[in-house]
Scaffold this active site. Structure first.
Site, PDB file in Angstrom:
ATOM      1  N   LYS A  47      -8.200   9.059   1.737  1.00  0.00           N
ATOM      2  CA  LYS A  47      -8.956   7.419   1.738  1.00  0.00           C
ATOM      3  C   LYS A  47     -10.532   7.571   2.547  1.00  0.00           C
ATOM      4  CE  LYS A  47      -4.674   4.899   2.010  1.00  0.00           C
ATOM      5  NZ  LYS A  47      -4.171   6.140   2.397  1.00  0.00           N
ATOM      6  N   HIS A  49      -9.568   3.211   0.463  1.00  0.00           N
ATOM      7  CA  HIS A  49      -7.956   2.820   0.172  1.00  0.00           C
ATOM      8  C   HIS A  49      -7.989   1.315  -0.853  1.00  0.00           C
ATOM      9  CE1 HIS A  49      -3.879   0.999   1.480  1.00  0.00           C
ATOM     10  NE2 HIS A  49      -4.102   1.008   2.405  1.00  0.00           N
ATOM     11  N   PHE A 102       1.944  -2.837   4.658  1.00  0.00           N
ATOM     12  CA  PHE A 102       2.443  -4.756   4.687  1.00  0.00           C
ATOM     13  C   PHE A 102       3.552  -4.457   4.851  1.00  0.00           C
ATOM     14  CE2 PHE A 102      -2.894  -6.898   5.587  1.00  0.00           C
ATOM     15  CZ  PHE A 102      -2.885  -5.860   6.451  1.00  0.00           C
ATOM     16  N   GLU A 113       0.592   6.702  13.009  1.00  0.00           N
ATOM     17  CA  GLU A 113       1.338   8.462  12.561  1.00  0.00           C
ATOM     18  C   GLU A 113       0.776   9.554  12.739  1.00  0.00           C
ATOM     19  OE1 GLU A 113      -1.984   8.412   8.660  1.00  0.00           O
ATOM     20  OE2 GLU A 113      -0.040   9.263   7.229  1.00  0.00           O
ATOM     21  N   HIS A 154      -1.696   8.754   5.197  1.00  0.00           N
ATOM     22  CA  HIS A 154      -1.735   7.514   4.561  1.00  0.00           C
ATOM     23  C   HIS A 154      -3.789   7.677   4.849  1.00  0.00           C
ATOM     24  CE1 HIS A 154      -1.722   3.343   3.295  1.00  0.00           C
ATOM     25  NE2 HIS A 154      -1.681   3.176   4.543  1.00  0.00           N
ATOM     26  N   CYS A 175       0.845  -1.336  -0.080  1.00  0.00           N
ATOM     27  CA  CYS A 175       0.275  -0.588   0.162  1.00  0.00           C
ATOM     28  C   CYS A 175       1.183   1.164  -0.010  1.00  0.00           C
ATOM     29  CB  CYS A 175      -0.825  -0.070   1.221  1.00  0.00           C
ATOM     30  SG  CYS A 175      -2.723  -1.427   0.676  1.00  0.00           S
TER      31      CYS A 175
END
Lengths: 401, 382
Positions: free
Chosen positions: A323, A328, A388, A304, A293, A162
């Site tokens: 998002k 996402h 990830f 974050e 993000h 991502c």
């Protein structure tokens, strides 16, 4: 070292296809979330996603045969076609081997993998369709762009989940800065798919209806899809052809948590921000806006924000998450962030975090640009991407001085 | 983009784990390779092995090129490995062995300066497809195992290798199938040249699974079946003026890398590869007449898609070595196996050898690398 600039934008998203519609979507705080149509979601407790139901590849693509390429490759190629059109570049004016593409992705041709898996379930491994199997390799995302735009330079697919679009933009930036290429198409693509929907649900990371990053009651992500490609070129090349220049890519940073496959790491993310700032010769005080993000999970947004506090101290710029609008979009996510950040600089506004209702006391000091876009002078944008595997990538974009 | 050196490497392949296993395998199939005073010769085709133990599902052919008795726990123990898929396990073991081979001395002062880039086609096809299968065959489609979800993502192996070995620098996954190793080499060289890290593990991986075996079978040439293979191949790369912690030995130098795209499989594709080779030779600053061997991704005698344009660009016909004849169809790992084969079969002479490695994808991607192997750097003293 060459300076590198953004001269074309190609968003294919749930809130708009093409730069004009996408810009309007960001300014209006549009939601692209809708009931899932691309697979049978009836057995799932949550049935919404940020699909691109209006995507008609045959209307956007000139050269590639839609039947021969998977949905993610189609997103990538369509986004690149739009970016080229937006740039005003005459492709014939560039030596073909001096123009290349880097596409980031999380799941590549996930829809094709699902189709061949359904064939396995139906009639065994031998029942898989060879033509579909040929569409499975993820490298075809970049190859679709190269074929569609007739590019003879580098054709690279990066699968760093991502944050992959930021990896792609960073690598393209390097190729241009070092003189390996003159024009690069960079960004990402992914498709909504059944397995990611199921996986995020079982991780407890999927929310039901609305994604509300940085809200006290945020409850998770919605999956999304699309293609997000930026056309980058050297500043010299852009000036020589009289191009409209949106913004400059100032630099980037990537690192790895090396800690946990799915839990983000505050210290490592802060280190990535510092590396990106160093690479871009930017100080925290220079950053006017952080395109976060911002997945909307309790853990991501908290980690974050804390990392931002660690790096920015008491001068934290506005931090919003697109998002909230598009879900996402996985490998495309930081590509959309880079496009949004570029538009923020070019048009002087901050994209909002929609679905935001209540401040989170734990994130006190964070301005999420709640619900409504805001006019602002934006000179430097920090675009965050985490993934990830602990793959962090952050791109810095600035107004051309 | 050059000036990076290789200080160590490893493969996990049908030959076993580590460079000694590979060198012994090569010596066994081609006893003349190391002894050949007049230069390299192509080793004969290696025989595949019975792979029935690797699948509960019927396989299209009973044999393949796999490390059938590979057990990750015997290398890494049980802790942290129980949810590894095969691609991840192969990769993590190969990374650890390559670090050992180079003698990398990793601690908290330098782990942010060491990165990893792995090449793949689509990660673990088996992990992703099996996860999807669960959503189709369970009563409730969401009854999937959350712990296995990260295995469906293509960067799983690189992320787990970073966790296992504490690699905090640049970490990337390149997914360009047959091109992936050379693309990873290019990505890793760039990360070093740009100063983002001081050293990189650069490699590629493919696992044996029924998913890949059937894909190889269903999409291959029926008149010329190539057995499915598996391998993880990892090299330690560092800058020419390397820090001592990244390995003191210098056994090869990656002189130049070039990529291009030429679709259609005809003259445009050949021109793309010819162009890559010409550029790579020019950047490497070598005399093309001195290239000792060309390592291609081809499989058959009549398959010269890469060899013919490469020779045209070189202006001579060196020895061809096809890694697929020794290791089966290993897709992303093929280029890495080619480089390992080149280094492991170094003759005992005292002249450096030059190799050209080429790769090509069905769509039109091409890549070429020029590598100089230094003498006396083989497996014998490890």
């Amino acid at each position: 070292m060459n300076r590198v600039v953004v001269t074309g934008l190609g968003p294919v998203s749930s809130i708009g296809i093409g730069v004009s519609a996408f810009t309007d979507g960001l300014r209006e705080g549009r939601s692209g979330i809708s009931p899932i149509r691309s697979f049978d979601a009836s057995g799932f407790p949550h049935r919404n996603a940020g699909e691109v139901p209006g995507f008609r590849p045959e209307a956007l693509l000139d050269r590639i045969d839609v039947a021969c390429w998977g949905r993610s490759a189609q997103f990538a190629a369509a986004a690149a076609r739009l970016a080229l059109a937006d740039s005003g570049l005459d492709p014939a004016a560039v030596a073909p081997e001096r123009a290349g593409v880097v596409v980031g992705t999380t799941s590549g041709e996930s829809v094709v993998v699902e189709a061949v898996t359904a064939q396995q379930v139906e009639s065994g491994f031998g029942g898989m369709d060879p033509d579909l199997l040929r569409q499975v390799p993820a490298g075809r995302l970049a190859h679709a762009v190269s074929t569609e735009l007739d590019l003879a330079g580098e054709s690279l697919t990066l699968a760093t989940a991502c944050s992959a679009s930021n990896y792609a933009i960073g690598y393209a930036y390097d190729m241009l800065a070092t003189g390996e290429a003159e024009v690069m198409f960079a960004g990402g693509a992914d498709s909504v798919c059944r397995w990611a929907h199921a996986g995020f649900y079982r991780l407890g990371a999927l929310t039901a209806d609305a994604c509300s990053p940085f809200d006290r009651d945020r409850s998770g992500i919605l999956t999304g899809e699309g293609g997000a490609i930026l056309m980058l070129e050297t500043l010299d090349h852009a000036r020589a052809r009289g191009a409209r220049v949106y913004a400059e890519v100032l630099g980037y940073g990537v690192n790895c948590d090396a800690n946990h496959p799915v839990a983000p790491d505050r210290g490592s993310i802060a280190a990535c921000m510092r590396a990106a700032h160093r690479n871009a010769s930017v100080k925290p005080a220079d950053v006017d806006y952080i395109c976060a993000h911002g997945t909307g999970t309790p853990a991501n947004d908290s980690v974050e924000a804390q990392a931002i506090f660690d790096v920015f101290g008491d001068r934290v710029p506005p931090v919003s998450s697109i998002k909230s609008m598009m879900g996402h979009t996985m490998g495309a996510a930081s590509g959309f962030g880079a496009i949004a950040g570029t538009l923020a600089i070019a048009h002087g506004f901050l994209p909002p975090t929609i679905n935001w209702a209540n401040p989170d006391p734990a994130l006190s000091g964070l301005d999420p640009v709640p619900n409504t876009a805001r006019q602002a002078r934006v000179r430097v944008v920090q675009n965050n991407g985490f993934a990830f595997g602990g793959n962090n990538a952050i791109v810095l974009i600035g107004a051309v001085e | 983009m050059s000036g990076v050196v290789i200080t160590g490497w490893s493969t996990v392949s049908p030959a076993g784990v580590g460079r000694t296993a590979l060198a012994e395998r090569l010596a066994a199939v081609a006893p003349g390779v190391r002894a050949g005073a007049s230069g390299p010769v192509e080793p004969p085709r290696a025989e595949p092995v019975d792979v029935a133990a690797l699948s509960d599902e019927p396989l299209p052919t009973p044999t393949g090129h796999a490390l059938v008795d590979f057990d990750v726990r015997s290398h890494l123990g049980r802790k942290g490995t129980s949810f590894y898929d095969r691609a991840t396990a192969l990769s993590v073991v190969a990374c650890g062995d390559a670090l050992r081979d180079a003698g990398v001395d990793l601690d908290d002062t330098n782990r942010a300066r060491l990165g990893l880039v792995l090449g793949t086609s689509l990660g673990s096809f088996r992990s992703t497809s099996d996860y999807t299968r669960e959503t189709l065959v369970q009563d409730k489609p969401y009854l999937v195992n959350p712990v296995l979800f990260p295995n469906t993502v293509m960067n799983c192996a690189a992320g787990q290798a970073a966790i296992r070995h504490g690699l905090r620098g640049v970490n990337a996954t390149v997914a360009t199938g047959s091109l992936a190793f050379l693309d990873a080499l290019r990505y890793g060289s760039n990360a070093i040249a740009r100063g983002y890290v001081d050293a990189m593990l650069v490699g590629a991986v493919e696992e044996f699974s029924p998913h890949r075996a059937w894909t190889t079978w269903l999409t291959g040439r029926p008149d010329q079946p190539v057995p499915t293979g598996e391998a993880a191949v990892v090299f330690v790369l560092t800058r020419a003026e390397q820090p001592a912690w990244a390995g003191v030995r210098r056994e090869a130098e990656v002189l130049a890398l070039a990529t291009a795209y030429g679709p259609g499989g005809g003259p445009a594709a050949d021109r793309a590869l010819t162009g890559c080779v010409v550029r790579a030779v020019r950047r490497a600053g070598v005399d093309p007449a001195e290239v000792d061997c060309v390592l291609t991704g081809e499989t058959g005698e009549d398959d010269t898609d890469e060899f013919d344009p490469a020779c045209a660009a070189l202006g001579q016909v060196p020895t061809r070595i096809r890694a697929s004849r020794l290791f089966g169809r290993c897709d992303a790992a093929t280029g890495g196996l080619a480089l390992a084969t080149f280094l492991a079969s170094a003759p005992a002479g005292d002249t450096p050898r030059l190799a050209l490695i080429t790769s090509r994808s069905p769509e039109g991607g091409t890549a070429a690398a020029i590598v100089r192997g230094w003498p006396g750097a083989g497996a014998s003293d490890r």
